[in-house]
Enzyme design. Structure first.
Site, PDB file in Angstrom:
ATOM      1  N   GLY A  75       6.535  34.139  15.449  1.00 26.97           N
ATOM      2  CA  GLY A  75       5.901  34.479  14.179  1.00 26.97           C
ATOM      3  C   GLY A  75       4.776  35.484  14.347  1.00 26.97           C
ATOM      4  N   THR A  76       3.989  35.315  15.390  1.00 27.73           N
ATOM      5  CA  THR A  76       2.839  36.201  15.588  1.00 27.73           C
ATOM      6  C   THR A  76       3.300  37.644  15.777  1.00 27.73           C
ATOM      7  OG1 THR A  76       1.621  34.370  16.584  1.00 27.73           O
ATOM      8  CG2 THR A  76       0.816  36.593  17.062  1.00 27.73           C
ATOM      9  N   ASN A 154       0.445  26.706   6.126  1.00 29.25           N
ATOM     10  CA  ASN A 154       0.665  25.802   7.255  1.00 29.25           C
ATOM     11  C   ASN A 154      -0.224  24.572   7.211  1.00 29.25           C
ATOM     12  OD1 ASN A 154      -0.971  28.273   7.809  1.00 29.25           O
ATOM     13  ND2 ASN A 154      -1.670  27.056   9.548  1.00 29.25           N
ATOM     14  N   GLN A 182       6.385  28.842   7.916  1.00 32.23           N
ATOM     15  CA  GLN A 182       6.431  27.419   7.537  1.00 32.23           C
ATOM     16  C   GLN A 182       7.468  27.136   6.465  1.00 32.23           C
ATOM     17  OE1 GLN A 182       5.057  24.955   9.055  1.00 32.23           O
ATOM     18  NE2 GLN A 182       3.552  25.988  10.342  1.00 32.23           N
ATOM     19  N   SER A 202       9.774  31.861  12.723  1.00 28.44           N
ATOM     20  CA  SER A 202       9.534  31.455  14.107  1.00 28.44           C
ATOM     21  C   SER A 202      10.471  30.307  14.481  1.00 28.44           C
ATOM     22  CB  SER A 202       8.073  30.998  14.226  1.00 28.44           C
ATOM     23  OG  SER A 202       7.851  30.412  15.486  1.00 28.44           O
ATOM     24  N   GLY A 203      11.067  30.394  15.679  1.00 24.61           N
ATOM     25  CA  GLY A 203      12.051  29.395  16.101  1.00 24.61           C
ATOM     26  C   GLY A 203      11.509  27.982  16.201  1.00 24.61           C
ATOM     27  N   HIS A 204      10.285  27.854  16.744  1.00 28.91           N
ATOM     28  CA  HIS A 204       9.838  26.491  17.080  1.00 28.91           C
ATOM     29  C   HIS A 204       9.374  25.678  15.879  1.00 28.91           C
ATOM     30  CE1 HIS A 204       5.267  26.952  17.364  1.00 28.91           C
ATOM     31  NE2 HIS A 204       5.637  28.206  17.254  1.00 28.91           N
ATOM     32  N   THR A 240      14.280  43.534  27.078  1.00 32.44           N
ATOM     33  CA  THR A 240      15.526  42.786  27.261  1.00 32.44           C
ATOM     34  C   THR A 240      15.491  41.510  26.430  1.00 32.44           C
ATOM     35  OG1 THR A 240      15.747  43.675  29.473  1.00 32.44           O
ATOM     36  CG2 THR A 240      17.020  41.690  28.992  1.00 32.44           C
ATOM     37  N   CYS A 328      -3.946  25.660  15.996  1.00 34.34           N
ATOM     38  CA  CYS A 328      -4.757  26.722  16.612  1.00 34.34           C
ATOM     39  C   CYS A 328      -6.245  26.423  16.485  1.00 34.34           C
ATOM     40  CB  CYS A 328      -4.473  28.059  15.952  1.00 34.34           C
ATOM     41  SG  CYS A 328      -2.736  28.368  15.744  1.00 34.34           S
TER      42      CYS A 328
HETATM   43  C1  LIG Z   1       2.149  30.275   8.897  1.00 29.86           C
HETATM   44  C2  LIG Z   1       2.278  30.606  10.351  1.00 29.86           C
HETATM   45  N1  LIG Z   1       2.402  31.895  10.717  1.00 29.86           N
HETATM   46  C3  LIG Z   1       2.542  32.253  12.007  1.00 29.86           C
HETATM   47  C4  LIG Z   1       2.536  31.323  13.018  1.00 29.86           C
HETATM   48  C5  LIG Z   1       2.682  31.775  14.444  1.00 29.86           C
HETATM   49  O1  LIG Z   1       3.989  31.606  14.889  1.00 29.86           O
HETATM   50  P1  LIG Z   1       4.297  31.630  16.480  1.00 29.86           P
HETATM   51  O2  LIG Z   1       3.721  30.393  17.044  1.00 29.86           O
HETATM   52  O3  LIG Z   1       5.797  31.665  16.568  1.00 29.86           O
HETATM   53  O4  LIG Z   1       3.703  32.884  17.004  1.00 29.86           O
HETATM   54  C6  LIG Z   1       2.393  29.969  12.696  1.00 29.86           C
HETATM   55  C7  LIG Z   1       2.323  28.937  13.757  1.00 29.86           C
HETATM   56  O5  LIG Z   1       1.558  27.995  13.677  1.00 29.86           O
HETATM   57  C8  LIG Z   1       2.265  29.600  11.332  1.00 29.86           C
HETATM   58  O6  LIG Z   1       2.126  28.323  10.956  1.00 29.86           O
END
Ligand SMILES: Cc1ncc(COP(=O)(O)O)c(C=O)c1O
Length: 389
Positions: A75-76, A154, A182, A202-204, A240, A328
């Site tokens: 996501g970042t 989030n 989210q 984001s995958g996780h 890659t 975070c």
């Molecule tokens: C709303 C939101 N954006 C971005 C992210 C960041 O995603 P990633 O951990 O895959 O970089 C998060 C992760 O907590 C999130 O909740």
């Protein structure tokens, strides 16, 4: 070591357990099919084909075309890429509009821009965490280069009316990015019906692996890559491919799409019962974002007279995983910027906990949680006058 059956994992907005079917889909690409997807032989073509299948699975989850999906490291990176691309595509425009409640993966790039001389408007939210769309429209200027508004928050789960925001952006002819990290997999996203330029996932967060994500880039949008190097991802993201994780993300997207209806109902029932029981059993508790449209899995609760750091420690001793605001922020004494933006005072924001449910939670776990949480809050409240001396 905590045994998995002892753990009460209520922090699915921080990350989710990988789905066993996702893990199985990844395994061959960590073992036998290790070829570099860019290589010229047939062994590599098999890997390329699997990546393209994953791209289609992600596109199906989002309701877009496969060619509009770029795989990233999460996501970042997706958020940063959207920012960078929009800014590079229109270098003479020096204004960005976003909200005060974004994840740090949007807020930090936005604040960085301010330091580099850009004007950034951080839109306020009301007590329920909602945006005022008239103010949003008014904030857009002729020199606005990007509007970035998250799909769902989030910390509170509050959902923004992205279709309406997208319509405003389109009318004002401003590129629109949404951080849907989210939202994806939890609520329906149909990009065919929403005119926007960039969307991050984001995958996780959807029972896939960590360190992989995707950026949707509308096929008509101007795009500039953030990472430059090889011609991977159709010259849009060099490096890659993280093959096994991409395959895992595809599988996670496929499962999320297939299970969405059932899972939404099941998870919402657990979350609602959890909230109802806590409100009945604990005086001076309030749901942050009550009254707003919220994700079915998220519960942000303010408890009078407690400090979330101490609550987290005690809950941890009982093997309950949850968080104060976002993961975070763990360890930070500053109140959550999201809850502060919603008008909570410092103590109220610091007395808030986030519980987030997911695919693998059970009703029996909710039963345990609604017993443990009130015990912890009562104990903390009994302790706090002593702590104050
Ligand atoms: C709303 C939101 N954006 C971005 C992210 C960041 O995603 P990633 O951990 O895959 O970089 C998060 C992760 O907590 C999130 O909740």
């Amino acid at each position: 070591m905590i045994r998995p059956e002892e753990l009460l994992y209520l922090d699915n907005n921080a990350t989710t357990a990988i789905d066993p079917a996702v893990l199985e889909s990844m395994r061959p690409f960590l073992e036998e099919f290790f070829a570099n997807p860019s290589s010229g032989y047939g062994f590599a073509a098999q890997v390329r084909e699997a990546i393209e299948e994953a791209r289609q699975q992600v596109a199906d989850l989002l309701g877009c075309e496969a060619r509009e999906i770029i795989f990233t490291s999460g996501g970042t990176e997706s958020n940063n890429t959207a920012f960078y691309s929009a800014l590079e595509a229109a270098p003479d425009r020096r204004h960005v509009v976003t909200t005060a409640v974004e994840h740090s993966a949007v807020l930090r790039p936005a604040k960085d821009l301010e330091n580099r001389g850009y004007a950034v408007t951080f839109l306020a939210v009301d007590k329920a965490g909602q945006l005022n769309l008239n103010k949003l429209a008014d904030a857009i200027r002729p020199d606005t280069t990007l509007l970035s508004v998250m799909w769902a928050n989030n910390e509170t789960g509050v959902i923004f009316p992205i279709e309406k925001v997208a319509a405003i952006a389109r009318e004002k002819k401003v590129p629109f990015h949404t951080d849907a990290v989210q939202a994806a997999g939890k609520i329906e996203i149909k990009l065919g019906d929403v005119p926007l330029q960039f969307l991050s996932i984001s995958g996780h967060k959807l029972h896939g692996p960590k360190g992989v994500g995707a950026l949707y880039v509308n096929r008509l949008a101007r795009f500039r890559p953030l990472l430059r190097g090889g011609s991977h991802e159709n010259n849009r993201r060099a490096g890659t491919e993280n093959t096994a994780s991409i395959i895992g993300l595809g599988k996670a997207a496929e499962i999320a799409r297939a299970k969405m209806r059932d899972e939404q109902g099941r998870v919402r029932k657990m979350r609602d019962r959890f909230e109802q029981c806590l409100l009945e059993r604990i005086s001076g508790a309030r749901i942050n974002g009550a009254g707003a449209d919220r994700l079915p899995n998220t519960s942000s609760i303010m408890f009078d007279g407690i400090e979330s750091g101490a609550a987290l420690l005690m809950l941890d001793q009982r093997n309950v995983c949850c968080s104060a605001g976002s993961a975070c922020r763990t360890g930070s004494l500053k109140p959550s910027h999201v809850l502060s933006a919603m008008g909570l005072l410092g103590d109220e924001a610091r007395g808030s906990l986030r519980f987030s449910f997911g695919r693998f939670n059970t009703n029996a776990e909710v039963d345990r949680a609604v017993k443990i949480v009130p015990e912890v809050i009562t104990k903390l409240r009994a302790l706090s006058p002593a702590l104050a001396n």
